[in-house]
Design a protein around this motif. Structure first.
Motif, PDB file in Angstrom:
ATOM      1  N   GLU A 235      20.708   4.547  -2.612  1.00 55.12           N
ATOM      2  CA  GLU A 235      21.799   3.655  -2.995  1.00 55.12           C
ATOM      3  C   GLU A 235      21.391   2.710  -4.119  1.00 55.12           C
ATOM      4  O   GLU A 235      22.257   2.221  -4.851  1.00 55.12           O
ATOM      5  N   ASP A 236      20.104   2.425  -4.233  1.00 55.57           N
ATOM      6  CA  ASP A 236      19.612   1.537  -5.295  1.00 55.57           C
ATOM      7  C   ASP A 236      19.483   2.248  -6.636  1.00 55.57           C
ATOM      8  O   ASP A 236      19.260   1.588  -7.659  1.00 55.57           O
TER       9      ASP A 236
ATOM     10  N   VAL B 113       2.891  -2.895   9.585  1.00 52.18           N
ATOM     11  CA  VAL B 113       2.974  -2.951   8.124  1.00 52.18           C
ATOM     12  C   VAL B 113       3.797  -1.781   7.586  1.00 52.18           C
ATOM     13  O   VAL B 113       4.679  -1.963   6.728  1.00 52.18           O
ATOM     14  N   VAL B 114       3.545  -0.575   8.079  1.00 50.96           N
ATOM     15  CA  VAL B 114       4.307   0.588   7.610  1.00 50.96           C
ATOM     16  C   VAL B 114       5.786   0.428   7.927  1.00 50.96           C
ATOM     17  O   VAL B 114       6.653   0.772   7.110  1.00 50.96           O
ATOM     18  N   TYR B 115       6.080  -0.117   9.112  1.00 52.18           N
ATOM     19  CA  TYR B 115       7.489  -0.311   9.480  1.00 52.18           C
ATOM     20  C   TYR B 115       8.158  -1.344   8.576  1.00 52.18           C
ATOM     21  O   TYR B 115       9.315  -1.181   8.167  1.00 52.18           O
ATOM     22  N   VAL B 116       7.440  -2.414   8.222  1.00 52.40           N
ATOM     23  CA  VAL B 116       8.034  -3.481   7.412  1.00 52.40           C
ATOM     24  C   VAL B 116       8.197  -3.046   5.957  1.00 52.40           C
ATOM     25  O   VAL B 116       9.259  -3.246   5.346  1.00 52.40           O
ATOM     26  N   VAL B 117       7.155  -2.426   5.382  1.00 46.70           N
ATOM     27  CA  VAL B 117       7.204  -2.102   3.953  1.00 46.70           C
ATOM     28  C   VAL B 117       8.159  -0.946   3.648  1.00 46.70           C
ATOM     29  O   VAL B 117       8.520  -0.741   2.477  1.00 46.70           O
ATOM     30  N   ARG B 118       8.555  -0.178   4.671  1.00 45.15           N
ATOM     31  CA  ARG B 118       9.502   0.902   4.420  1.00 45.15           C
ATOM     32  C   ARG B 118      10.923   0.383   4.220  1.00 45.15           C
ATOM     33  O   ARG B 118      11.780   1.115   3.711  1.00 45.15           O
ATOM     34  N   MET B 119      11.182  -0.868   4.606  1.00 44.27           N
ATOM     35  CA  MET B 119      12.548  -1.388   4.540  1.00 44.27           C
ATOM     36  C   MET B 119      13.129  -1.409   3.127  1.00 44.27           C
ATOM     37  O   MET B 119      14.278  -1.011   2.923  1.00 44.27           O
ATOM     38  N   PRO B 120      12.381  -1.873   2.095  1.00 45.51           N
ATOM     39  CA  PRO B 120      12.960  -1.811   0.746  1.00 45.51           C
ATOM     40  C   PRO B 120      13.239  -0.393   0.257  1.00 45.51           C
ATOM     41  O   PRO B 120      14.035  -0.208  -0.670  1.00 45.51           O
ATOM     42  N   TRP B 121      12.597   0.618   0.874  1.00 42.95           N
ATOM     43  CA  TRP B 121      12.789   2.003   0.464  1.00 42.95           C
ATOM     44  C   TRP B 121      13.814   2.740   1.325  1.00 42.95           C
ATOM     45  O   TRP B 121      14.092   3.914   1.069  1.00 42.95           O
ATOM     46  N   ALA B 122      14.351   2.067   2.338  1.00 47.88           N
ATOM     47  CA  ALA B 122      15.261   2.742   3.263  1.00 47.88           C
ATOM     48  C   ALA B 122      16.538   3.198   2.572  1.00 47.88           C
ATOM     49  O   ALA B 122      17.115   4.244   2.910  1.00 47.88           O
TER      50      ALA B 122
END
Length: 246
Positions: free
Chosen positions: A53-54, A40-49
């Motif tokens: 740039e966002d 879960v931690v690995y997956v949910v960090r993706m939008p914050w990677a």
């Protein structure tokens, strides 16, 4: 790097969790929580990677001012705190595993010595091999090991406390970062004011909600195990002792 860490953790958990001894209640469940927590931690960090740039601002803004506005908005780490509390979850669990394993090993040695002594007294060497306790069948008795029971309960309290702090940070520190549609930025070196936005706020909010849900699940499970242990090992044990005394 995070993907490699999670991928390397899965076979280790699989091999350790494959031990069917379950010498304390909920052992297999906690190994499952570790695997789920890591994924879960690995997956949910993706939008914050790529959050840097966002983040962008309207108007004629220089790159140093854009960086300063970003640093002002994200003045505290986000993903780093998620990793930190995952580390706390792992550390508490494996510390409990270490102490449980030590006490379990001590019990096996005591039973082995007692078995050997009794068989030597009877003069039977064949019985020694038959009565050697199997490590796979050794289950910790919390009714007798009161200090071990206190350690077990302390583990649940520490996990609940850590997850409560984590949930508080998620809801009142991380979620407000992506809740506002427009961010007003004005600093001493860049007075502006500038109007800034963060793209992909819905995905970022969903990642926080996912972590909050997982944290609440851990709190509920820990609380359930805590209440069950109090009732089963302390209250029922005291009631049984009073019954036999009467």
């Amino acid at each position: 790097m995070a993907a490699a860490a999670v991928a390397g953790l899965i076979p280790v958990l699989h091999s350790v969790a494959g031990d069917k001894s379950s010498y304390y209640i909920g052992r297999q469940l906690w190994f499952g929580f570790i695997a789920v927590y890591g994924v879960v931690v690995y997956v949910v960090r993706m939008p914050w990677a790529s959050v840097h740039e966002d983040f962008w601002c309207h108007g004629n803004i220089t790159n140093p001012c854009l960086i300063e506005c970003f640093e002002k908005r994200f003045s505290s780490p986000v993903v780093g705190i998620w990793y930190f509390f995952f580390f706390i979850f792992l550390a508490l669990f494996f510390l409990m595993e270490f102490f449980m394993a030590q006490i379990r090993h001590k019990q096996i040695k005591v039973k082995l010595v007692e078995s050997v002594a009794s068989e030597v007294e009877e003069g039977s060497m064949v019985g020694i091999q038959e009565h050697v306790p199997s490590p796979k069948k050794s289950i910790l008795n919390f009714h007798q090991e009161k200090m071990l029971l206190l350690l077990y309960l302390l583990y649940f309290l520490l996990q609940v406390g850590a997850q409560c702090v984590f949930s508080f940070l998620l809801m009142f520190q991380h979620l407000p970062l992506v809740s506002q549609a427009i961010i007003h930025c004005s600093t001493d070196s860049c007075p502006g004011p500038y109007f800034c936005l963060i793209r992909g706020t819905m995905e970022k909010r969903m990642s926080i909600y996912t972590l909050v849900t997982l944290s609440i699940m851990i709190i509920l499970f820990c609380s359930g195990f805590f209440i069950y242990s109090i009732h089963h090992y302390l209250l029922k044990g005291i009631a049984s002792a009073k019954f036999w005394l009467d």
